[in-house]
Scaffold this motif. Structure first.
Motif, mmCIF file in Angstrom:
data_model
loop_
_atom_site.group_PDB
_atom_site.id
_atom_site.type_symbol
_atom_site.label_atom_id
_atom_site.label_comp_id
_atom_site.label_asym_id
_atom_site.label_seq_id
_atom_site.Cartn_x
_atom_site.Cartn_y
_atom_site.Cartn_z
ATOM 1 N N ALA A 1 0.780 -1.268 0.030
ATOM 2 C CA ALA A 1 0.130 -0.091 0.145
ATOM 3 C C ALA A 1 0.854 1.237 0.027
ATOM 4 C CB ALA A 1 -0.985 -0.003 1.129
ATOM 5 N N GLY A 2 1.821 1.330 0.920
ATOM 6 C CA GLY A 2 2.693 2.410 0.955
ATOM 7 C C GLY A 2 3.535 2.610 -0.497
ATOM 8 N N SER A 3 4.032 1.649 -1.218
ATOM 9 C CA SER A 3 4.519 1.792 -2.552
ATOM 10 C C SER A 3 3.539 2.110 -3.579
ATOM 11 C CB SER A 3 5.403 0.557 -2.894
ATOM 12 O OG SER A 3 4.435 -0.414 -3.026
ATOM 13 N N LEU A 4 2.115 1.879 -3.469
ATOM 14 C CA LEU A 4 1.181 1.971 -4.360
ATOM 15 C C LEU A 4 0.672 3.273 -4.385
ATOM 16 C CD1 LEU A 4 -0.385 0.549 -6.471
ATOM 17 C CD2 LEU A 4 -2.217 0.266 -4.879
ATOM 18 N N ILE A 5 0.753 4.137 -3.498
ATOM 19 C CA ILE A 5 0.456 5.468 -3.329
ATOM 20 C C ILE A 5 1.046 6.415 -4.076
ATOM 21 C CG2 ILE A 5 -0.209 7.622 -1.954
ATOM 22 C CD1 ILE A 5 -0.882 5.561 0.191
ATOM 23 N N PRO A 6 2.633 6.525 -3.870
ATOM 24 C CA PRO A 6 3.330 7.339 -4.665
ATOM 25 C C PRO A 6 3.302 6.800 -6.258
ATOM 26 C CG PRO A 6 4.701 6.209 -3.335
ATOM 27 C CD PRO A 6 3.310 5.857 -2.939
ATOM 28 N N THR A 7 3.275 5.712 -6.687
ATOM 29 C CA THR A 7 3.270 5.231 -7.859
ATOM 30 C C THR A 7 1.940 5.727 -8.495
ATOM 31 O OG1 THR A 7 4.555 3.284 -7.138
ATOM 32 C CG2 THR A 7 3.383 3.099 -9.310
ATOM 33 N N THR A 8 0.941 5.470 -8.039
ATOM 34 C CA THR A 8 -0.082 5.925 -8.489
ATOM 35 C C THR A 8 -0.381 7.274 -8.666
ATOM 36 O OG1 THR A 8 -1.465 4.164 -7.510
ATOM 37 C CG2 THR A 8 -2.921 6.016 -8.266
ATOM 38 N N LEU B 1 -5.745 -3.773 -0.056
ATOM 39 C CA LEU B 1 -4.531 -3.900 0.687
ATOM 40 C C LEU B 1 -4.718 -3.420 2.074
ATOM 41 C CD1 LEU B 1 -1.894 -3.071 -1.856
ATOM 42 C CD2 LEU B 1 -2.015 -5.201 -0.700
ATOM 43 N N LEU B 2 -5.410 -2.215 2.143
ATOM 44 C CA LEU B 2 -6.051 -1.697 3.674
ATOM 45 C C LEU B 2 -6.736 -2.754 4.389
ATOM 46 C CD1 LEU B 2 -6.285 2.111 2.567
ATOM 47 C CD2 LEU B 2 -4.389 0.863 3.799
ATOM 48 N N LEU B 3 -7.635 -3.367 3.566
ATOM 49 C CA LEU B 3 -8.597 -4.324 4.245
ATOM 50 C C LEU B 3 -7.585 -5.445 4.782
ATOM 51 C CD1 LEU B 3 -11.814 -4.685 2.310
ATOM 52 C CD2 LEU B 3 -11.515 -3.714 4.387
ATOM 53 N N HIS C 1 -8.098 4.774 -10.839
ATOM 54 C CA HIS C 1 -9.245 4.174 -9.917
ATOM 55 C C HIS C 1 -9.176 2.536 -9.792
ATOM 56 C CE1 HIS C 1 -11.751 7.674 -11.231
ATOM 57 N NE2 HIS C 1 -11.647 7.804 -9.590
ATOM 58 N N LYS C 2 -8.491 1.844 -10.618
ATOM 59 C CA LYS C 2 -7.776 0.533 -10.443
ATOM 60 C C LYS C 2 -7.032 0.487 -9.295
ATOM 61 C CE LYS C 2 -4.663 -0.919 -12.658
ATOM 62 N NZ LYS C 2 -3.517 -1.302 -12.307
ATOM 63 N N ASN C 3 -6.124 1.515 -9.376
ATOM 64 C CA ASN C 3 -4.850 1.305 -8.115
ATOM 65 C C ASN C 3 -5.662 1.773 -6.862
ATOM 66 O OD1 ASN C 3 -3.050 0.635 -10.222
ATOM 67 N ND2 ASN C 3 -1.895 2.451 -9.786
ATOM 68 N N MET C 4 -6.467 2.562 -6.945
ATOM 69 C CA MET C 4 -7.219 2.933 -5.767
ATOM 70 C C MET C 4 -7.998 1.784 -5.078
ATOM 71 S SD MET C 4 -6.360 6.036 -4.553
ATOM 72 C CE MET C 4 -4.942 5.314 -5.052
ATOM 73 N N ALA C 5 -8.711 1.017 -6.129
ATOM 74 C CA ALA C 5 -9.262 -0.189 -5.509
ATOM 75 C C ALA C 5 -8.316 -1.469 -4.978
ATOM 76 C CB ALA C 5 -10.113 -1.005 -6.839
ATOM 77 N N MET C 6 -7.335 -1.343 -5.335
ATOM 78 C CA MET C 6 -6.206 -2.484 -5.139
ATOM 79 C C MET C 6 -5.851 -1.704 -3.680
ATOM 80 S SD MET C 6 -3.948 -3.824 -8.170
ATOM 81 C CE MET C 6 -2.973 -2.163 -8.541
#
Length: 69
Positions: free
Chosen positions: A22-29, A61-63, A52-57
């Motif tokens: 999740a931490g790596s997905l935020i700046p990448t997105t 991940l947060l779940l 939006h796909k990345n936000m769904a992922m």
């Protein structure tokens, strides 16, 4: 990302692995799919879908991070 994804898939340190992903997905997105700065409507639509796909992922991940198991 491959290491954290593998650990998550294997169930080894799942919360930590999901948090790392999740931490790596935020700046990448934010860097890779900033659709709000694109003028071309077709390209903007594609980037918005990917955002939006990345936000769904990220939500999934947060779940996994908050899972009580």
């Amino acid at each position: 990302m491959v290491g954290a994804g593998s650990l998550l898939a294997l169930g080894v340190f799942p919360r930590l692995s999901a948090l790392a992903l999740a931490g790596s997905l935020i700046p990448t997105t934010l860097a890779g799919h900033s659709y709000w700065g694109i003028e071309d409507p077709a390209t903007r639509k594609v980037q918005r879908i990917q955002f939006h796909k990345n936000m769904a992922m990220l939500g999934g991940l947060l779940l996994a991070v908050l899972d009580e198991q």
